[in-house]
Design a protein around this motif. Structure first.
Motif, PDB file in Angstrom:
ATOM      1  N   VAL A  98       0.847  -1.197   0.000  1.00 20.14           N
ATOM      2  CA  VAL A  98       0.000   0.000   0.000  1.00 20.14           C
ATOM      3  C   VAL A  98       0.880   1.245   0.000  1.00 20.14           C
ATOM      4  O   VAL A  98       0.634   2.203  -0.742  1.00 20.14           O
ATOM      5  N   ARG A  99       1.926   1.242   0.805  1.00 19.36           N
ATOM      6  CA  ARG A  99       2.834   2.390   0.838  1.00 19.36           C
ATOM      7  C   ARG A  99       3.506   2.570  -0.521  1.00 19.36           C
ATOM      8  O   ARG A  99       3.636   3.673  -1.017  1.00 19.36           O
ATOM      9  N   ASP A 100       3.916   1.464  -1.129  1.00 17.28           N
ATOM     10  CA  ASP A 100       4.521   1.552  -2.459  1.00 17.28           C
ATOM     11  C   ASP A 100       3.537   2.117  -3.473  1.00 17.28           C
ATOM     12  O   ASP A 100       3.897   2.953  -4.308  1.00 17.28           O
ATOM     13  N   ALA A 101       2.284   1.661  -3.393  1.00 18.48           N
ATOM     14  CA  ALA A 101       1.253   2.160  -4.308  1.00 18.48           C
ATOM     15  C   ALA A 101       0.995   3.645  -4.071  1.00 18.48           C
ATOM     16  O   ALA A 101       0.851   4.417  -5.021  1.00 18.48           O
ATOM     17  N   LEU A 102       0.952   4.052  -2.813  1.00 16.86           N
ATOM     18  CA  LEU A 102       0.767   5.481  -2.507  1.00 16.86           C
ATOM     19  C   LEU A 102       1.910   6.311  -3.075  1.00 16.86           C
ATOM     20  O   LEU A 102       1.687   7.406  -3.596  1.00 16.86           O
ATOM     21  N   ASP A 103       3.107   5.775  -2.984  1.00 19.08           N
ATOM     22  CA  ASP A 103       4.262   6.501  -3.512  1.00 19.08           C
ATOM     23  C   ASP A 103       4.188   6.663  -5.029  1.00 19.08           C
ATOM     24  O   ASP A 103       4.750   7.595  -5.583  1.00 19.08           O
ATOM     25  N   ARG A 104       3.492   5.763  -5.697  1.00 20.92           N
ATOM     26  CA  ARG A 104       3.385   5.823  -7.151  1.00 20.92           C
ATOM     27  C   ARG A 104       2.243   6.725  -7.617  1.00 20.92           C
ATOM     28  O   ARG A 104       2.157   7.042  -8.808  1.00 20.92           O
ATOM     29  N   LEU A 105       1.369   7.133  -6.703  1.00 20.34           N
ATOM     30  CA  LEU A 105       0.279   8.049  -7.075  1.00 20.34           C
ATOM     31  C   LEU A 105       0.824   9.444  -7.352  1.00 20.34           C
ATOM     32  O   LEU A 105       1.902   9.807  -6.883  1.00 20.34           O
ATOM     33  N   SER A 106       0.023  10.241  -8.050  1.00 26.02           N
ATOM     34  CA  SER A 106       0.398  11.644  -8.241  1.00 26.02           C
ATOM     35  C   SER A 106       0.339  12.339  -6.875  1.00 26.02           C
ATOM     36  O   SER A 106      -0.416  11.915  -5.988  1.00 26.02           O
ATOM     37  N   PRO A 107       1.113  13.393  -6.686  1.00 27.18           N
ATOM     38  CA  PRO A 107       1.100  14.090  -5.395  1.00 27.18           C
ATOM     39  C   PRO A 107      -0.301  14.565  -4.996  1.00 27.18           C
ATOM     40  O   PRO A 107      -0.658  14.499  -3.816  1.00 27.18           O
ATOM     41  N   ASP A 108      -1.096  15.036  -5.944  1.00 25.49           N
ATOM     42  CA  ASP A 108      -2.449  15.509  -5.624  1.00 25.49           C
ATOM     43  C   ASP A 108      -3.338  14.369  -5.146  1.00 25.49           C
ATOM     44  O   ASP A 108      -4.085  14.513  -4.178  1.00 25.49           O
ATOM     45  N   ASP A 109      -3.276  13.225  -5.836  1.00 27.68           N
ATOM     46  CA  ASP A 109      -4.079  12.071  -5.416  1.00 27.68           C
ATOM     47  C   ASP A 109      -3.642  11.569  -4.044  1.00 27.68           C
ATOM     48  O   ASP A 109      -4.463  11.268  -3.179  1.00 27.68           O
ATOM     49  N   ARG A 110      -2.341  11.483  -3.840  1.00 31.07           N
ATOM     50  CA  ARG A 110      -1.809  11.019  -2.560  1.00 31.07           C
ATOM     51  C   ARG A 110      -2.257  11.956  -1.433  1.00 31.07           C
ATOM     52  O   ARG A 110      -2.709  11.509  -0.379  1.00 31.07           O
ATOM     53  N   GLU A 111      -2.188  13.248  -1.677  1.00 38.53           N
ATOM     54  CA  GLU A 111      -2.545  14.227  -0.648  1.00 38.53           C
ATOM     55  C   GLU A 111      -4.007  14.098  -0.234  1.00 38.53           C
ATOM     56  O   GLU A 111      -4.329  14.077   0.947  1.00 38.53           O
ATOM     57  N   VAL A 112      -4.906  13.992  -1.210  1.00 38.20           N
ATOM     58  CA  VAL A 112      -6.323  13.922  -0.879  1.00 38.20           C
ATOM     59  C   VAL A 112      -6.645  12.614  -0.147  1.00 38.20           C
ATOM     60  O   VAL A 112      -7.441  12.593   0.793  1.00 38.20           O
ATOM     61  N   LEU A 113      -5.989  11.522  -0.519  1.00 43.73           N
ATOM     62  CA  LEU A 113      -6.198  10.255   0.194  1.00 43.73           C
ATOM     63  C   LEU A 113      -5.664  10.321   1.621  1.00 43.73           C
ATOM     64  O   LEU A 113      -6.328   9.876   2.566  1.00 43.73           O
ATOM     65  N   LEU A 114      -4.475  10.846   1.784  1.00 50.29           N
ATOM     66  CA  LEU A 114      -3.888  10.933   3.124  1.00 50.29           C
ATOM     67  C   LEU A 114      -4.690  11.856   4.030  1.00 50.29           C
ATOM     68  O   LEU A 114      -4.907  11.547   5.200  1.00 50.29           O
TER      69      LEU A 114
END
Length: 163
Positions: A98-114
């Motif tokens: 999951v962490r690896d997948a989060l790292d592969r997301l765009s910064p905007d997508d990662r930010e909104v999920l986090l």
């Protein structure tokens, strides 16, 4: 002038005793000095209301200052322990899919999920943080979840890893 004289008399009568009181109960001389100065700052403020400043009053203030210091030190130690545990947990989970997948997301997508899942903010709160509408946040969350799902399911699972 009278206030200053009363303060100086109280300081002369109680400073060394108050300092020794703190020195016996704290880890180092610097802390004892800081706490002692807090006692006399409070004493100065008390004199503004023309209060009494006997040595016993100073020790009462010192007892409260020490109690506040101990509570603060305890909270700091608890926070430090929690941060260290979090770092250990992060180090253990660093190879998480999951962490690896989060790292592969765009910064905007990662930010909104986090912001939504890790920090627990509502769509309205996230919209305030990101200066956008709640509807836009919900749309971004939907797209980000979809992108995360695609990344996770596209990766071959690591040996022994659970999703």
């Amino acid at each position: 002038m009278e206030r200053e004289k009363r303060f100086l008399a109280a300081h002369a009568a109680g400073h060394d005793r108050i300092y020794r009181y703190f020195r016996r109960r704290t880890a180092d001389a610097a802390t004892a000095e800081d706490l002692c100065s807090d006692v006399f700052r409070i004493a100065w403020e008390r004199l503004a209301g023309s209060g009494e400043l006997s040595v016993m009053v100073l020790f009462g203030v010192a007892k409260n200052v020490l109690r506040n210091h101990e509570r603060s030190a305890s909270r700091s130690a608890n926070l430090l322990g929690a941060l260290q545990a979090e770092r250990r947990d992060e180090a253990l989970n660093h190879d998480s899919p999951v962490r690896d997948a989060l790292d592969r997301l765009s910064p905007d997508d990662r930010e909104v999920l986090l912001l939504s899942y890790w920090d627990g903010f509502t769509s309205k709160e996230i919209s305030d943080l990101l200066n956008t509408s709640a509807t836009a946040v919900r749309m971004r969350l939907h797209r980000a979840r979809k992108a995360l799902s695609h990344i996770i399911h596209a990766q071959p699972p690591a040996e022994g890893a659970e999703l």
